[in-house]
Design an enzyme around this catalytic site. Structure first.
Site, PDB file in Angstrom:
ATOM      1  N   TYR A 181       0.529  25.594   8.258  1.00 30.14           N
ATOM      2  CA  TYR A 181      -0.058  24.532   9.090  1.00 30.14           C
ATOM      3  C   TYR A 181      -1.083  25.090  10.079  1.00 30.14           C
ATOM      4  O   TYR A 181      -1.965  24.378  10.525  1.00 30.14           O
ATOM      5  CB  TYR A 181       1.033  23.813   9.892  1.00 30.14           C
ATOM      6  CG  TYR A 181       1.687  22.666   9.175  1.00 30.14           C
ATOM      7  CD1 TYR A 181       2.427  22.879   8.017  1.00 30.14           C
ATOM      8  CD2 TYR A 181       1.577  21.369   9.655  1.00 30.14           C
ATOM      9  CE1 TYR A 181       3.039  21.831   7.366  1.00 30.14           C
ATOM     10  CE2 TYR A 181       2.186  20.308   9.013  1.00 30.14           C
ATOM     11  CZ  TYR A 181       2.909  20.544   7.868  1.00 30.14           C
ATOM     12  OH  TYR A 181       3.521  19.496   7.229  1.00 30.14           O
ATOM     13  N   LYS A 198      11.243  31.301  -0.135  1.00 35.49           N
ATOM     14  CA  LYS A 198      10.769  31.565  -1.501  1.00 35.49           C
ATOM     15  C   LYS A 198      10.497  33.062  -1.570  1.00 35.49           C
ATOM     16  O   LYS A 198       9.375  33.511  -1.824  1.00 35.49           O
ATOM     17  CB  LYS A 198       9.509  30.707  -1.759  1.00 35.49           C
ATOM     18  CG  LYS A 198       9.032  30.678  -3.196  1.00 35.49           C
ATOM     19  CD  LYS A 198       9.861  29.791  -4.109  1.00 35.49           C
ATOM     20  CE  LYS A 198       9.354  29.897  -5.538  1.00 35.49           C
ATOM     21  NZ  LYS A 198      10.257  29.239  -6.509  1.00 35.49           N
ATOM     22  N   ASP A 218      13.068  25.669  -4.076  1.00 32.40           N
ATOM     23  CA  ASP A 218      13.144  24.747  -5.225  1.00 32.40           C
ATOM     24  C   ASP A 218      14.607  24.392  -5.523  1.00 32.40           C
ATOM     25  O   ASP A 218      14.946  23.225  -5.750  1.00 32.40           O
ATOM     26  CB  ASP A 218      12.436  25.333  -6.468  1.00 32.40           C
ATOM     27  CG  ASP A 218      12.770  26.796  -6.742  1.00 32.40           C
ATOM     28  OD1 ASP A 218      13.453  27.440  -5.917  1.00 32.40           O
ATOM     29  OD2 ASP A 218      12.355  27.313  -7.801  1.00 32.40           O
ATOM     30  N   ASP A 235       9.073  20.416   6.254  1.00 29.78           N
ATOM     31  CA  ASP A 235       8.420  19.099   6.194  1.00 29.78           C
ATOM     32  C   ASP A 235       8.855  18.366   4.931  1.00 29.78           C
ATOM     33  O   ASP A 235       9.277  17.213   4.966  1.00 29.78           O
ATOM     34  CB  ASP A 235       6.898  19.299   6.206  1.00 29.78           C
ATOM     35  CG  ASP A 235       6.157  17.974   6.094  1.00 29.78           C
ATOM     36  OD1 ASP A 235       6.545  17.028   6.804  1.00 29.78           O
ATOM     37  OD2 ASP A 235       5.214  17.887   5.281  1.00 29.78           O
ATOM     38  N   ASP A 272      11.846  15.046   4.433  1.00 35.87           N
ATOM     39  CA  ASP A 272      11.536  13.732   3.843  1.00 35.87           C
ATOM     40  C   ASP A 272      12.508  13.454   2.701  1.00 35.87           C
ATOM     41  O   ASP A 272      13.012  12.343   2.545  1.00 35.87           O
ATOM     42  CB  ASP A 272      10.094  13.690   3.297  1.00 35.87           C
ATOM     43  CG  ASP A 272       9.155  12.928   4.219  1.00 35.87           C
ATOM     44  OD1 ASP A 272       9.280  13.100   5.447  1.00 35.87           O
ATOM     45  OD2 ASP A 272       8.307  12.157   3.713  1.00 35.87           O
TER      46      ASP A 272
HETATM   47  C1  IPM Z   1       5.985  15.179  10.154  1.00 37.02           C
HETATM   48  C2  IPM Z   1       4.685  14.657   9.632  1.00 37.02           C
HETATM   49  C3  IPM Z   1       3.566  15.550  10.140  1.00 37.02           C
HETATM   50  C4  IPM Z   1       3.777  16.937   9.568  1.00 37.02           C
HETATM   51  C5  IPM Z   1       2.139  15.077   9.847  1.00 37.02           C
HETATM   52  C6  IPM Z   1       1.906  13.648  10.315  1.00 37.02           C
HETATM   53  C7  IPM Z   1       1.106  16.007  10.442  1.00 37.02           C
HETATM   54  O1  IPM Z   1       4.679  14.557   8.250  1.00 37.02           O
HETATM   55  O2  IPM Z   1       6.160  15.235  11.385  1.00 37.02           O
HETATM   56  O3  IPM Z   1       6.857  15.524   9.347  1.00 37.02           O
HETATM   57  O4  IPM Z   1       3.384  17.199   8.427  1.00 37.02           O
HETATM   58  O5  IPM Z   1       4.340  17.756  10.273  1.00 37.02           O
HETATM   59 MN    MN Z   2       6.573  15.086   7.318  1.00 36.47          MN
END
Ligand code: IPM
Ligand code: MN
Length: 353
Positions: free
Chosen positions: A142, A190, A222, A246, A250
């Site tokens: 990032y 990884k 993975d 990240d 999700d």
């Molecule tokens: C999160 C989001 C952010 C990230 C984006 C919006 C920059 O997806 O907080 O998980 O990737 O960190």
């Molecule tokens: Mn995210």
């Protein structure tokens, strides 16, 4: 007690869910006889419109002067569909993380039993899931340099960099949290491919000597992606680098039944930030349909992690549970008639009084 809370509502559904979290914070003031001072400040697309900067200096100063930051969401389709936009709302979020030194992002994955049927996973896999992911937040791909395009534009590159101290501080935190929980740490990397992952693994192994009471397991990312949805109950604390975290969070969010339920805390050097995981969800903005529980549960984390009011955090979580059990919830998790964002906020706030 007089605490200062910076309120960065941001874009999309940010303002309406943060409004519900504020109702809850105000109910906490009444209940506990304390006083909070709320200072709103712009961030994200809203801040770009006002100042040209998605994380203006004035906003940063307000955060620095506060005891906690309550954050909504940032992002606007206007920028997503414009690959050459010079400033993007997301840059505001990254700048805030970097400038506040928020190196650890804590995302607890806990399930509400009355909602396990909403999960895409089988109920028996979901009931009793309780783990937390510690995602490194200010390093890795990032932020690594160099990044960009070759002169002729035909090649693009990003760099993943980690320094030993960056790994060490978050891994230490992960061991500490594991110690307060079920004493199990899963370090996701990884290391069969990446040099940065080998630095992570080496650091985890070295620190483990100090935390030998914590059971440690290494897992390739993975494999972790597969195991999180096949055996979610086996995890206690997961620690990993920025981008793996990240993606995995999700994925993990669906276990609970709705992304709208997940809170997060970002902690580090300066003021901590409390933010729902769901993002700005522009399609729902202004419609009073967004789930405010992610923001309200983020406020619960704020009371626990930043304002030294663990009792308030616990009460908020219980109020959320009660509201879910009574079916006073938004459409994403409703079984029958859905309630509005604001109605859910009112219910939880009144439950606290
Ligand atoms: C999160 C989001 C952010 C990230 C984006 C919006 C920059 O997806 O907080 O998980 O990737 O960190
Ligand atoms: Mn995210």
């Amino acid at each position: 007690m007089n605490k200062k809370i910076a309120v960065l509502a941001g874009d999309g559904i940010g303002p309406e869910v943060v409004e519900q979290a504020l109702k809850v914070a105000k109910a906490v003031e009444k209940r506990f006889g304390c006083h909070f001072e709320y200072t709103p400040a712009p961030v994200g697309a809203v801040a770009i419109e006002q100042t040209g900067n998605p994380y203006p200096d004035e906003t940063h100063e307000i955060c620095m002067r506060s005891d906690a930051v309550l954050f909504g969401a940032i992002g606007d389709p206007k920028y997503d569909n414009d690959p050459v936009a010079k400033v993007r709302p997301e840059q505001g979020l990254l700048a805030m993380r970097k400038k506040l030194g928020l190196y650890a992002n804590i995302r607890p994955i806990t399930t509400f039993q009355s909602l396990s049927h909403k999960s895409p996973l089988k109920t028996e896999l979901v009931d009793g899931v309780d783990f937390m992911v510690l995602r490194e937040l200010t390093g890795g791909i990032y932020f690594g340099e160099p990044r960009g395009r070759s002169e002729d534009g035909s090649t693009a590159f990003d760099t993943c960099t980690y320094q030993r101290f960056e790994v060490e501080r978050i891994v230490r935190l992960a061991f500490e949290y594991a110690r307060q929980r079920r004493r199990k740490l899963t370090a996701v990397d990884k290391a069969n491919i990446l040099a940065t992952s080998r630095l992570w693994r080496e650091t985890v192994q070295r620190l483990h000597v100090e935390y030998s009471d914590v059971e440690l397991e290494f897992m390739f990312v993975d494999n972790a992606a597969m195991q999180i949805v096949t055996f979610p109950k086996k995890f206690d604390v997961v620690v990993t680098e920025n981008m793996f975290g990240d993606i995995l969070t999700d994925e993990a969010s669906v276990i609970t039944g709705s992304l709208g339920l997940l809170p997060s805390a970002s902690v580090g050097v300066h003021t901590s930030v409390f933010e729902p995981v769901h993002g700005s969800y522009p399609q729902a903005a202004g419609k009073d349909i967004a789930n405010p529980l992610g923001a309200i549960l983020s406020a619960a984390l704020m009371f626990e992690y930043a304002l030294e009011m663990p009792e308030a955090g616990k009460l908020i979580r219980e109020a959320c549970e009660q509201s879910i059990a009574q079916g006073i919830v938004t459409a994403d998790i409703a079984a029958g008639k859905a309630c509005g964002t604001s109605e859910v906020g009112d219910q939880i706030a009144s439950c606290l009084k």
